[in-house]
Structure formats: C-alpha cells, structure tokens
Design a protein around this motif. Structure first.
Motif, PDB file in Angstrom:
ATOM      1  N   ALA A 157      37.441   2.914  29.480  1.00 25.21           N
ATOM      2  CA  ALA A 157      38.860   3.266  29.606  1.00 25.21           C
ATOM      3  C   ALA A 157      39.405   2.845  30.972  1.00 25.21           C
ATOM      4  O   ALA A 157      40.528   2.359  31.095  1.00 25.21           O
ATOM      5  CB  ALA A 157      39.040   4.775  29.407  1.00 25.21           C
ATOM      6  N   GLU A 158      38.580   3.017  31.989  1.00 22.02           N
ATOM      7  CA  GLU A 158      39.009   2.637  33.340  1.00 22.02           C
ATOM      8  C   GLU A 158      39.344   1.156  33.398  1.00 22.02           C
ATOM      9  O   GLU A 158      40.348   0.745  33.969  1.00 22.02           O
ATOM     10  CB  GLU A 158      37.903   2.958  34.355  1.00 22.02           C
ATOM     11  CG  GLU A 158      38.166   2.227  35.653  1.00 22.02           C
ATOM     12  CD  GLU A 158      37.353   2.674  36.832  1.00 22.02           C
ATOM     13  OE1 GLU A 158      36.800   3.780  36.809  1.00 22.02           O
ATOM     14  OE2 GLU A 158      37.302   1.906  37.783  1.00 22.02           O
ATOM     15  N   GLU A 159      38.495   0.351  32.787  1.00 20.62           N
ATOM     16  CA  GLU A 159      38.707  -1.094  32.826  1.00 20.62           C
ATOM     17  C   GLU A 159      40.021  -1.474  32.136  1.00 20.62           C
ATOM     18  O   GLU A 159      40.780  -2.296  32.641  1.00 20.62           O
ATOM     19  CB  GLU A 159      37.513  -1.782  32.153  1.00 20.62           C
ATOM     20  CG  GLU A 159      37.595  -3.274  32.170  1.00 20.62           C
ATOM     21  CD  GLU A 159      37.667  -3.867  33.575  1.00 20.62           C
ATOM     22  OE1 GLU A 159      37.162  -3.222  34.519  1.00 20.62           O
ATOM     23  OE2 GLU A 159      38.238  -4.954  33.718  1.00 20.62           O
ATOM     24  N   ILE A 160      40.279  -0.850  30.993  1.00 20.29           N
ATOM     25  CA  ILE A 160      41.494  -1.188  30.246  1.00 20.29           C
ATOM     26  C   ILE A 160      42.743  -0.770  31.033  1.00 20.29           C
ATOM     27  O   ILE A 160      43.692  -1.544  31.192  1.00 20.29           O
ATOM     28  CB  ILE A 160      41.504  -0.504  28.851  1.00 20.29           C
ATOM     29  CG1 ILE A 160      40.250  -0.885  28.039  1.00 20.29           C
ATOM     30  CG2 ILE A 160      42.781  -0.840  28.092  1.00 20.29           C
ATOM     31  CD1 ILE A 160      40.008  -2.362  27.840  1.00 20.29           C
ATOM     32  N   PHE A 161      42.716   0.451  31.585  1.00 20.71           N
ATOM     33  CA  PHE A 161      43.892   0.912  32.338  1.00 20.71           C
ATOM     34  C   PHE A 161      44.077   0.085  33.617  1.00 20.71           C
ATOM     35  O   PHE A 161      45.201  -0.250  33.995  1.00 20.71           O
ATOM     36  CB  PHE A 161      43.785   2.409  32.664  1.00 20.71           C
ATOM     37  CG  PHE A 161      45.046   2.948  33.285  1.00 20.71           C
ATOM     38  CD1 PHE A 161      46.180   3.151  32.520  1.00 20.71           C
ATOM     39  CD2 PHE A 161      45.116   3.204  34.656  1.00 20.71           C
ATOM     40  CE1 PHE A 161      47.364   3.615  33.094  1.00 20.71           C
ATOM     41  CE2 PHE A 161      46.286   3.667  35.236  1.00 20.71           C
ATOM     42  CZ  PHE A 161      47.417   3.880  34.451  1.00 20.71           C
ATOM     43  N   ASP A 162      42.982  -0.258  34.251  1.00 22.86           N
ATOM     44  CA  ASP A 162      43.021  -1.076  35.468  1.00 22.86           C
ATOM     45  C   ASP A 162      43.678  -2.436  35.158  1.00 22.86           C
ATOM     46  O   ASP A 162      44.500  -2.937  35.937  1.00 22.86           O
ATOM     47  CB  ASP A 162      41.584  -1.263  35.976  1.00 22.86           C
ATOM     48  CG  ASP A 162      41.533  -1.926  37.346  1.00 22.86           C
ATOM     49  OD1 ASP A 162      42.512  -1.818  38.089  1.00 22.86           O
ATOM     50  OD2 ASP A 162      40.506  -2.552  37.662  1.00 22.86           O
ATOM     51  N   ASN A 163      43.339  -2.999  34.013  1.00 25.46           N
ATOM     52  CA  ASN A 163      43.941  -4.265  33.592  1.00 25.46           C
ATOM     53  C   ASN A 163      45.446  -4.130  33.409  1.00 25.46           C
ATOM     54  O   ASN A 163      46.202  -4.998  33.830  1.00 25.46           O
ATOM     55  CB  ASN A 163      43.343  -4.702  32.242  1.00 25.46           C
ATOM     56  CG  ASN A 163      42.211  -5.673  32.433  1.00 25.46           C
ATOM     57  OD1 ASN A 163      42.397  -6.767  32.942  1.00 25.46           O
ATOM     58  ND2 ASN A 163      41.022  -5.262  32.056  1.00 25.46           N
ATOM     59  N   ILE A 164      45.867  -3.042  32.765  1.00 21.41           N
ATOM     60  CA  ILE A 164      47.309  -2.830  32.548  1.00 21.41           C
ATOM     61  C   ILE A 164      48.009  -2.691  33.896  1.00 21.41           C
ATOM     62  O   ILE A 164      49.040  -3.312  34.151  1.00 21.41           O
ATOM     63  CB  ILE A 164      47.564  -1.576  31.673  1.00 21.41           C
ATOM     64  CG1 ILE A 164      46.935  -1.768  30.290  1.00 21.41           C
ATOM     65  CG2 ILE A 164      49.057  -1.299  31.538  1.00 21.41           C
ATOM     66  CD1 ILE A 164      46.973  -0.527  29.404  1.00 21.41           C
ATOM     67  N   ALA A 165      47.400  -1.875  34.782  1.00 21.00           N
ATOM     68  CA  ALA A 165      48.016  -1.639  36.091  1.00 21.00           C
ATOM     69  C   ALA A 165      48.125  -2.939  36.894  1.00 21.00           C
ATOM     70  O   ALA A 165      49.092  -3.154  37.621  1.00 21.00           O
ATOM     71  CB  ALA A 165      47.208  -0.601  36.861  1.00 21.00           C
ATOM     72  N   GLN A 166      47.138  -3.808  36.726  1.00 19.58           N
ATOM     73  CA  GLN A 166      47.144  -5.044  37.521  1.00 19.58           C
ATOM     74  C   GLN A 166      48.000  -6.153  36.930  1.00 19.58           C
ATOM     75  O   GLN A 166      48.623  -6.908  37.661  1.00 19.58           O
ATOM     76  CB  GLN A 166      45.714  -5.565  37.648  1.00 19.58           C
ATOM     77  CG  GLN A 166      44.889  -4.801  38.646  1.00 19.58           C
ATOM     78  CD  GLN A 166      43.621  -5.580  38.979  1.00 19.58           C
ATOM     79  OE1 GLN A 166      43.673  -6.707  39.442  1.00 19.58           O
ATOM     80  NE2 GLN A 166      42.483  -4.974  38.720  1.00 19.58           N
TER      81      GLN A 166
END
Lengths: 105, 137
Positions: free
Chosen positions: B41-50
């Motif tokens: 989940a962290e990776e997916i949200f990090d991608n959206i944020a970036q």
C-alpha cells in the motif's frame, strides 16, 4: 506510524568504523532520516558502516532503496556496509528482493 | 466497505497506512501479513503522491477504499491525476549482485509479489488501482 517512530543512533567502534542502531519503522517518510544519517556518516570518511536492525519493525521499499544506495557507494569506494541482526520483517523484505548479501555474516 | 479521502502528499502516508491498519485490525491477521500489505500500500500511495499531480495543478486528492470479500482484503486507490499505470514498470533483475542493481523499481515489484492480484484501470479520468490478498483460511 509517524516520524517519532523511527530513531537512529551512531557509535564509533574503531578507526573510521561506525555502528548505527536503527529502531522503529522505516517508511517512505522516515527513510529520509536514515538517508541523512548515512550521508553524514559517509561524509566523515568512515569506511565501515554496520547497521543494527533488530529493532526495525517495518522496512519499506523506500528504506531498501536507501540501504542499497549506500551499500553501492561504500563498496564502490572500497569500504564495507552491512546490515546486522535483522528483525523478521527486515529479513522477510530483503529476501523478497534477494538482497540478503547486504547482511553481516 | 470503508473509505478515506485525503490529499495525495507523502506527508499523509502515515494516515493512509494507519487507516488500512485500522480496518485490518478487526480481522485476525498476522503481523507479518499486515506489514506486507502495508508495504504494498505504501508503494502505491507513494507513486500517487509523486507522479499523479503536477506541481502546476497543485495537490490533488486520493481515495482509499478497504473492503473484505470472502477471504480476501481488497484495497483500492483512486486519484484524478495524469494517467499512470505503475504496473507497466519493468521488473528489476533480482538475480544480479547488489552492486549491479539499479536503485529504482523495487517497490512496485514487491507490491506485485506480496499481493495476489493488482489491477489498474483508467476510467472517467481516474486512475484506479485495485489490489487483492487472501487474509484468512
């Protein structure tokens, strides 16, 4: 999970040798704190860095990126970089990406 | 189904992971499995944020949904940013020594490995990424 959940301590264990003790959760946000500490330690010309990770309950891909970056920097300069005593989460995620060679044996 | 709407900034990562963790805590899920799901989940949200929102358009929002269907947890991420499918990222070669590895690409690879399925679609100007994992016997 927040920034207060991650701490990193530094101790000198010999000539240009440093042991870091990381505790808590290394997420995309706290990985930056780890990176800053490693930057600082590398800039002091240490040639041996060992990071104790027995107290790290969560290691994210962002944290692995930082560890791999400094593993490459240190080894590329003829130095050493190891992860010591990994917690079960750290072992698990390093295994997932086949980076066990960073572990101290 | 529980839903959370939040600004897609990396500062909100902890809130997102806490939200997901809170839904999972009601189920009898091992700490290792929970940590793995949080890693994905962290990776997916990090991608959206970036990547989802350009600086010119300012911060956008993301919606995170958590649902349990049968024995699976289903976590969905929706954002209205530029179309971006993280699943198209090439998998890193994990058979080569660490010294020869590139630094990027590990996160999405780990997410794919952890979850049973991850699907991406772009619908009505939204990126929708849905990931599923069996959490009970």
């Amino acid at each position: 999970m927040n920034n207060d959940n991650f701490t990193i301590m530094e101790e000198n264990i010999g000539e240009k040798k440093v042991r870091l003790t990381a505790k808590g959760q290394i997420t995309a946000t706290t990985a930056d704190k780890l990176k800053k500490k490693l930057d600082e330690v590398v800039s002091k010309k240490n040639n041996y860095i060992i990071i104790n990770m027995s107290g790290v309950s969560f290691l994210s891909s962002g944290g692995i990126r930082v560890l791999l970056m400094y593993y490459k920097i240190m080894n590329g300069n003829g130095g050493s970089f190891f992860i010591q005593d990994p917690s079960s989460n750290v072992s698990n995620v390093l295994g997932m990406v086949a980076l066990e060679e960073m572990l101290y044996k | 189904m529980k839903e959370m709407a939040i600004d897609a900034t990396i500062e909100n990562l902890d809130s997102v992971l806490d939200f997901i963790g809170a839904q999972m805590s009601e189920k009898n899920i091992s700490e290792e499995l929970l940590n793995n799901i949080k890693t994905a989940a962290e990776e997916i949200f990090d991608n959206i944020a970036q990547y989802a929102y350009k600086p010119s358009s300012g911060a956008g929002s993301a919606i995170i949904r958590v649902d349990f269907i049968d024995k699976d947890v289903i976590i969905e991420f929706e954002d209205g940013g530029v179309p971006y499918n993280p699943l198209e990222k090439k998998n890193p070669d994990i058979t080569i020594p660490a010294m020869e590895r590139s630094i990027g690409g590990l996160g999405i690879f780990m997410a794919k490995k952890i979850m049973d399925t991850i699907e991406y679609k772009y619908k009505k100007n939204k990126n929708i990424l849905t990931m599923k994992k069996r959490v009970s016997e």
